[in-house]
Write a protein that holds these residues in place. Structure first.
Motif, mmCIF file in Angstrom:
data_model
loop_
_atom_site.group_PDB
_atom_site.id
_atom_site.type_symbol
_atom_site.label_atom_id
_atom_site.label_comp_id
_atom_site.label_asym_id
_atom_site.label_seq_id
_atom_site.Cartn_x
_atom_site.Cartn_y
_atom_site.Cartn_z
ATOM 1 N N GLY A 191 -41.785 -27.348 -18.373
ATOM 2 C CA GLY A 191 -41.561 -26.402 -17.275
ATOM 3 C C GLY A 191 -41.656 -24.980 -17.791
ATOM 4 N N SER A 246 -32.883 -31.056 -19.464
ATOM 5 C CA SER A 246 -31.806 -32.034 -19.304
ATOM 6 C C SER A 246 -31.476 -32.682 -20.644
ATOM 7 N N ILE A 286 -37.039 -45.384 -18.884
ATOM 8 C CA ILE A 286 -36.917 -45.035 -20.306
ATOM 9 C C ILE A 286 -36.423 -46.252 -21.107
ATOM 10 N N ARG A 295 -29.992 -38.943 -17.221
ATOM 11 C CA ARG A 295 -29.925 -37.642 -17.894
ATOM 12 C C ARG A 295 -29.246 -36.652 -16.956
ATOM 13 N N ASN A 307 -29.131 -29.486 -18.045
ATOM 14 C CA ASN A 307 -28.555 -28.819 -19.203
ATOM 15 C C ASN A 307 -28.363 -27.323 -18.916
ATOM 16 N N ASN A 311 -25.658 -25.841 -20.471
ATOM 17 C CA ASN A 311 -24.729 -25.469 -21.542
ATOM 18 C C ASN A 311 -25.125 -24.176 -22.227
ATOM 19 N N HIS A 332 -44.469 -33.519 -15.384
ATOM 20 C CA HIS A 332 -45.494 -32.899 -14.523
ATOM 21 C C HIS A 332 -44.867 -32.197 -13.323
HETATM 22 P P1 FAD Z 1 -37.065 -29.935 -21.209
HETATM 23 O O1 FAD Z 1 -38.309 -30.610 -21.602
HETATM 24 O O2 FAD Z 1 -35.787 -30.656 -21.417
HETATM 25 O O3 FAD Z 1 -37.070 -28.547 -21.972
HETATM 26 C C1 FAD Z 1 -36.005 -27.664 -21.933
HETATM 27 C C2 FAD Z 1 -35.952 -26.936 -23.248
HETATM 28 O O4 FAD Z 1 -35.010 -25.886 -23.135
HETATM 29 C C3 FAD Z 1 -35.486 -27.796 -24.406
HETATM 30 O O5 FAD Z 1 -36.452 -27.789 -25.431
HETATM 31 C C4 FAD Z 1 -34.195 -27.160 -24.868
HETATM 32 O O6 FAD Z 1 -34.056 -27.164 -26.274
HETATM 33 C C5 FAD Z 1 -34.351 -25.738 -24.364
HETATM 34 N N1 FAD Z 1 -33.068 -25.060 -24.117
HETATM 35 C C6 FAD Z 1 -31.982 -25.538 -23.485
HETATM 36 N N2 FAD Z 1 -31.033 -24.595 -23.378
HETATM 37 C C7 FAD Z 1 -31.548 -23.490 -23.966
HETATM 38 C C8 FAD Z 1 -31.061 -22.176 -24.166
HETATM 39 N N3 FAD Z 1 -29.863 -21.810 -23.729
HETATM 40 N N4 FAD Z 1 -31.851 -21.295 -24.814
HETATM 41 C C9 FAD Z 1 -33.092 -21.644 -25.258
HETATM 42 N N5 FAD Z 1 -33.596 -22.878 -25.086
HETATM 43 C C10 FAD Z 1 -32.841 -23.771 -24.440
HETATM 44 N N6 FAD Z 1 -41.581 -37.443 -18.120
HETATM 45 C C11 FAD Z 1 -42.830 -37.717 -17.694
HETATM 46 O O7 FAD Z 1 -43.323 -37.045 -16.790
HETATM 47 N N7 FAD Z 1 -43.559 -38.721 -18.261
HETATM 48 C C12 FAD Z 1 -43.064 -39.494 -19.261
HETATM 49 O O8 FAD Z 1 -43.749 -40.389 -19.752
HETATM 50 C C13 FAD Z 1 -41.764 -39.218 -19.731
HETATM 51 N N8 FAD Z 1 -41.225 -39.956 -20.727
HETATM 52 C C14 FAD Z 1 -39.989 -39.641 -21.192
HETATM 53 C C15 FAD Z 1 -39.460 -40.414 -22.218
HETATM 54 C C16 FAD Z 1 -38.207 -40.128 -22.714
HETATM 55 C C17 FAD Z 1 -37.664 -40.961 -23.843
HETATM 56 C C18 FAD Z 1 -37.464 -39.054 -22.161
HETATM 57 C C19 FAD Z 1 -36.100 -38.708 -22.697
HETATM 58 C C20 FAD Z 1 -37.972 -38.290 -21.130
HETATM 59 C C21 FAD Z 1 -39.231 -38.590 -20.632
HETATM 60 N N9 FAD Z 1 -39.783 -37.849 -19.568
HETATM 61 C C22 FAD Z 1 -41.038 -38.158 -19.116
HETATM 62 C C23 FAD Z 1 -39.036 -36.769 -18.904
HETATM 63 C C24 FAD Z 1 -39.537 -35.404 -19.387
HETATM 64 O O9 FAD Z 1 -39.403 -35.322 -20.779
HETATM 65 C C25 FAD Z 1 -38.752 -34.293 -18.708
HETATM 66 O O10 FAD Z 1 -38.788 -34.482 -17.313
HETATM 67 C C26 FAD Z 1 -39.343 -32.933 -19.043
HETATM 68 O O11 FAD Z 1 -39.336 -32.708 -20.420
HETATM 69 C C27 FAD Z 1 -38.574 -31.829 -18.320
HETATM 70 O O12 FAD Z 1 -39.121 -30.593 -18.657
HETATM 71 P P2 FAD Z 1 -38.246 -29.247 -18.636
HETATM 72 O O13 FAD Z 1 -39.156 -28.188 -19.128
HETATM 73 O O14 FAD Z 1 -37.593 -29.100 -17.333
HETATM 74 O O15 FAD Z 1 -37.073 -29.514 -19.675
#
Ligand code: FAD
Length: 466
Positions: free
Chosen positions: A15, A146, A185, A273, A276, A278, A322
């Motif tokens: 994201g 998350s 998962i 999940r 997040n 925090n 996605h």
């Molecule tokens: P995240 O990917 O969680 O990224 C958030 C980031 O913010 C993290 O890196 C974290 O370290 C950082 N962060 C948090 N707080 C702070 C802060 N205060 N300051 C700076 N950085 C911070 N989804 C799919 O679509 N297809 C799949 O096949 C799939 N497989 C998965 C398999 C597993 C085992 C897991 C656990 C998840 C899977 N997912 C899958 C879900 C997918 O990973 C998440 O939906 C996606 O990563 C969410 O993206 P995001 O950018 O919202 O958050």
């Protein structure tokens, strides 16, 4: 003087980094803050990518052992788990470095550290040496994702009681693994370790796996996984997990009140999940959370505080990479005064087991609940020539179309390459296509996609090959 940015994204997951790139493309001076030390978030580091890498490698290991029945004789096949893990780690490193390159290429400033609000327009970044940097932000996008949840009173140690993160890096194949939770998962990770030789037993509270999935597909899915050797204990509630010398005992109670104990050496807790938030210090700026402690946003991804937005797993909606990416693009375009938009009716969901399972749009259960009259078209991969030719013919395609208008309302596929096949239906749905539109589209022969065409033909009971 602290550096001033027109846009700051907190979180470098799918994201956050996609949002930062789009903001930069739209001409904003942008920063992206990530605390984990590498970009790509859960998805690239401990989610989608390492799990798909292990799913692929374990599938290859499994397949190569069964080649002799197809006339390919191989010698003794041995597992080198350490090497397999290294191969997975290499894929992760290449991709996370790739994201870093993309940020640089788009002139996004990447800050390594934890971001938190000092004021509405000031973000403190604390690095791993506790050094603080303050930057100014005209607009801020929260994309902090998350984290896994556990069950009450059960502590994850990532060795015996593991989350998906621990399950991605076990240093030996467990003799027996209990997977708590039959969601995607748990089933993906259970499949990995089952193919590598573990006895895998799933404990699930509900009477079906993969909640939210079309029920017909989810029961077929469970049947296939059972044939592969995974055991299921449905309607079992975990009461306790006790660690012992050899591993742990998972104690459950079933719907009739019977108590069960499952001995194992590793327990995977995959019960969901949570958003997040925090360490963001949201209180200081007054950003509101919803009842599930997710950041509350409107349809433009705005929080209740001016110039603060949120996207991805940290807000409501399916926790999928996605979905987070599309929201990242939409919010950037909204910030730029354009009309960013995400169509939540056409977000596909894929389970990357063998066979794959993919869904888009409404399930039959949802259509019934909405009192929508629908027609069903189904086609089995058993009658698909490509699937038969390569002896990979389990599963079927199911298309749901409006009874009156024939508009495609949903599609559910269990079978080879389901995750790729669903994209065709996604495009069709985005263009408001009818099942007849899909049925009249020429599909190459012999391909798996002909099963999609035949399912579309079957909506009007005119499939040719069944
Ligand atoms: P995240 O990917 O969680 O990224 C958030 C980031 O913010 C993290 O890196 C974290 O370290 C950082 N962060 C948090 N707080 C702070 C802060 N205060 N300051 C700076 N950085 C911070 N989804 C799919 O679509 N297809 C799949 O096949 C799939 N497989 C998965 C398999 C597993 C085992 C897991 C656990 C998840 C899977 N997912 C899958 C879900 C997918 O990973 C998440 O939906 C996606 O990563 C969410 O993206 P995001 O950018 O919202 O958050």
């Amino acid at each position: 003087m602290s550096e001033k940015f027109q846009a700051v994204v907190i979180g470098g997951g799918p994201g956050g980094y996609v949002c930062a790139i789009r903001l930069a493309q739209l001409g904003f001076k942008t920063a992206c803050i990530e605390s984990r030390g590498s970009l790509g978030g859960t998805c690239l580091n401990v989610g989608c990518i390492p799990s798909k890498s292990l799913l692929n490698l374990s599938e290859e290991f499994h397949k190569v052992q069964n080649l002799s029945s197809k006339g390919i004789e191989v010698g003794e096949v041995k597992l080198n788990l350490e090497k397999m893990m290294k191969s997975k780690d290499k894929a992760v490193t290449i991709l996370t470095k790739g994201v870093e390159f993309l940020l640089k290429k788009n002139k996004v400033t990447y800050y390594k550290g934890t971001g938190s609000f000092k004021t509405k327009n000031e973000i403190i970044i604390k690095d791993d040496q506790n050094k603080e940097t303050i930057i100014q932000a005209e607009k801020t996008v929260i994309a902090t994702g998350s984290v896994p949840v556990s069950l009450p009173g059960i502590e994850i140690d990532e060795k015996v009681i593991v989350s998906s993160t621990g399950a991605l890096k076990l240093d030996k194949v467990p003799k027996k693994m209990v997977v708590v939770g039959g969601g995607y998962i748990g089933l993906e990770m259970g499949s990995v370790w089952s193919r590598l030789g573990a006895e895998v037993e799933v404990v699930e509270f509900l009477d079906h796996i993969t909640p939210g999935m079309d029920k017909e597909i989810s029961s077929e899915f469970m049947k296939i996984l059972k044939k592969q050797g995974i055991k299921f204990n449905m309607q079992n509630k975990v009461e306790a997990i006790q660690k012992n010398k050899t591993g742990a005992v998972v104690s459950t109670v079933d719907k009739d009140g019977n108590k069960n104990n499952f001995d194992c050496d590793v327990v995977l807790i995959s019960v969901g999940r949570k958003a997040n938030t925090n360490g963001l210090n949201l209180k200081v700026v007054g950003v509101e959370l919803d009842e599930k402690k997710r950041v509350k946003t409107d349809s433009m991804f705005k929080t209740n505080v001016d110039n603060i937005y949120a996207i991805g797993d940290v807000i409501s909606g399916p926790m999928l990479a996605h979905k987070a990416e599309d929201e990242g693009i939409a919010v950037a375009e909204n910030i730029a005064g354009q009309s960013g938009h995400v169509n939540y009716d056409t977000i596909p969901g894929v389970v990357y087991t063998t066979p794959e399972v993919a869904s888009i749009g409404k399930t039959e259960e949802q259509l019934k609940e909405l009192n929508t009259k629908y027609k069903i078209g189904k086609f089995s991969f058993m009658a698909n020539s490509r699937a038969k030719a390569i002896d990979d013919a389990e599963g079927f395609v199911k298309i749901l179309a409006d009874e009156t208008t024939d508009k495609v309302l949903g599609a559910h596929i269990i079978g080879p390459h389901a995750g790729e096949l669903i994209a065709e239906i996604g495009i069709a749905m985005e263009f408001g296509a009818s099942s007849e539109d899909i049925a009249r589209t020429c599909h190459a022969h012999p391909t798996f996609s002909e099963a999609v065409k035949e399912a579309a033909l079957s909506v009007d009971k005119r499939a040719i090959h069944s």
